[in-house]
Design an enzyme around this catalytic site. Structure first.
Site, PDB file in Angstrom:
ATOM      1  N   HIS A  63       0.825  -1.223   0.000  1.00  0.00           N
ATOM      2  CA  HIS A  63       0.000   0.000   0.000  1.00  0.00           C
ATOM      3  C   HIS A  63       0.851   1.261   0.000  1.00  0.00           C
ATOM      4  CE1 HIS A  63      -3.781  -2.199   0.638  1.00  0.00           C
ATOM      5  NE2 HIS A  63      -3.087  -2.976   1.435  1.00  0.00           N
TER       6      HIS A  63
ATOM      7  N   ASN B 267     -10.255  -3.090   1.812  1.00  0.00           N
ATOM      8  CA  ASN B 267      -9.894  -3.037   0.396  1.00  0.00           C
ATOM      9  C   ASN B 267     -11.119  -2.716  -0.449  1.00  0.00           C
ATOM     10  OD1 ASN B 267      -7.098  -3.670   0.567  1.00  0.00           O
ATOM     11  ND2 ASN B 267      -7.537  -5.856   0.682  1.00  0.00           N
TER      12      ASN B 267
END
Length: 492
Positions: free
Chosen positions: A59, A132
């Site tokens: 990320h 997510n």
């Protein structure tokens, strides 16, 4: 007359001393070598060398914005969380979007899951919901996470992502079939952060004032509508504008087009979990909506951009372990691992006092701990004692757990997750495939085949294992994929 320069503030050193010349280094005579006594030169270079902190292992590439969450339904029968206590109540939020596998300098328009991490600045402390843009994930146990990410990152010998590594791992990990079907379908490349859903993905616990508890899953449904990119569109955009998603989010908010999401939850009575047809704590599975229909609980709006990307986006930290009273974890083995891993990553990456930074500290209450010192410590505790219990008026515990205790039993050991009536690695992947239209199926097959075909010519075993997982999900799925892969490999 007063000039414009005379109205401007004076440039200073880090210590506050005025800078006489920021254009020319102090030297030993005209054309001579630089002098070590030039504080401005060495202070600037030393700071410049240290301007970056380690990027996130996953990320790393992201964008974020501030906004508000507004409660739109009464959920007090299910949770005692204060920020959810009444309809119309608003809570400040900070939401960070991200790609998973790419590094900080990678492009936005790539085929990759998107992180959807929300920090709620509640009056009972910060609540982080770190999810997510897909409701499932590739694996179900955190012990496999480092291995999985190693396959997605650069190979230690070639320095590139290798199809051999990716499909070798996925082929040997059939539980990934469901998420891989999501990833290579139309939603694998969102057109922007504004045009995708978000999910808590894990199962979480809610507990009400009476002590009853429930299992829940979060859904953030985009009010802008789902929009995606084809592989060709994404390839073009990634080359022309690597910052496309970040730019789209920032400019939409600057225009006053504030993106919103309708927030829903699926709620399962705790007594249903043991007999449910799927393991409700398996991150590779969804709860079909026919079993537990999502109910609307709120609305999330993003309406303010960060002023400084490094201070507020790069240094922002999110941890699934940041709960508030009335919300807690579940036995989900991936979630259990993340409770440790995320906070530990931030201690390494940003520092032990990262929670003191403005973007991370509570906004609606005050953190009161006995932790002191370390990198970035600002002395905020003054002369307060740094231990508990004490008789000097220090903070005390409440005696009330944040969430409900859940029963456990059996011997310790390295146990696989319990299986339920319909628990296998393929049923939900097959169900998802059969939901797709014919056009969606064709694009899915093309996307998968294009990547599988890149596996080395002498590793047909990797190709066969990969295809076989999709064949087990649906015979048509596997047959069409096999045909497409064989045709592409003939052309190589």
């Amino acid at each position: 007359m007063t000039t414009q320069d005379e109205l401007r503030p004076t440039l200073t050193t880090e210590a506050g001393a005025p800078v006489a010349d920021n254009q020319n280094t102090e030297t030993a005579g005209v054309g001579g070598p630089a002098l070590i006594q030039d504080q401005q030169l060495f202070e600037k270079l030393a700071h410049f060398n240290r301007e970056r902190i380690p990027e996130r292992v996953v990320h790393a590439r992201g964008a974020a914005a501030y906004g508000t969450f507004t409660v739109t339904a009464d959920v007090t029968p299910y949770t005692r969380a204060a920020f959810l206590s009444e309809t119309g109540k608003q809570t400040e939020v900070f939401l960070r979007f991200s790609t998973v596998a790419g590094n900080l300098g990678s492009a936005d328009a790539v085929r990759d899951p998107r992180g959807f991490a929300v920090k709620f600045y509640t009056e009972e402390g910060n609540y982080d919901l770190v999810g997510n843009n897909t409701p499932v994930f590739f694996i179900k146990d955190a012990v496999k996470f480092p291995d999985f990410i190693h396959t997605q990152k650069r190979d230690p010998y070639t320095g590139s992502q290798e199809a051999d590594n990716v499909w070798d791992f996925w082929g040997l990990s059939p539980e990934s079939t469901h998420q891989v079907t999501w990833l290579f379908g139309d939603r694998g490349i969102p057109a922007s952060y504004r045009h995708m859903n978000g999910y808590g993905s894990h199962t979480f616990q809610w507990q009400n004032e009476a002590g009853e508890y429930f299992w829940v899953k979060y859904h953030f449904k985009t009010d802008q509508g789902i929009r995606n990119l084809s592989q060709d569109e994404a390839n073009k955009l990634a080359g022309e504008d690597p910052d496309s998603h970040q730019r789209d989010l920032r400019e939409a908010i600057e225009r006053g087009e504030f993106p919103t999401w309708t927030v829903q939850v699926q709620i399962m009575p705790a007594t249903d979990a043991a007999a449910y047809r799927f393991n409700p704590f398996d991150l590779t599975k969804v709860w079909p909506h026919a079993d537990y229909p999502p109910v609307e609980i709120g609305r999330l709006e993003l309406n303010r951009n960060p002023d400084n990307i490094f201070a507020e986006v790069e240094q922002s930290i999110f941890s699934p372990a940041h709960f508030v009273p009335g919300i807690g974890p579940s036995p989900d083995k991936m979630l259990q691992g993340r409770l440790f891993a995320y906070a530990d990553a931030h201690r390494y990456r940003v520092g032990i006092n990262a929670d003191h930074l403005p973007v991370n500290r509570p906004h609606a209450t005050e953190a009161r701990t006995n932790s002191r010192d370390g990198h970035l410590y600002d002395g905020r505790h003054g002369r307060q004692k740094n231990y508990e219990p004490n008789s000097f008026g220090g903070p005390v515990q409440t005696g009330r757990p944040l969430w409900a205790a859940t029963p456990v039993g059996g011997a310790t050991g390295n146990h696989a997750a319990p299986t339920h009536a319909e628990d296998d690695d393929f049923v939900q992947a097959g169900n998802l495939y059969r939901l797709f239209s014919e056009d969606e199926k064709q694009r899915l097959i093309a996307n998968l085949a294009g990547f599988i075909a890149k596996v080395s010519a002498d590793r047909e075993d990797i190709v066969e294992r990969a295809i076989d997982n999709f064949r087990k999900a649906d015979a048509d799925y596997g047959q069409r994929l096999e045909t497409a892969v064989r045709e592409l490999r003939k052309q190589r």
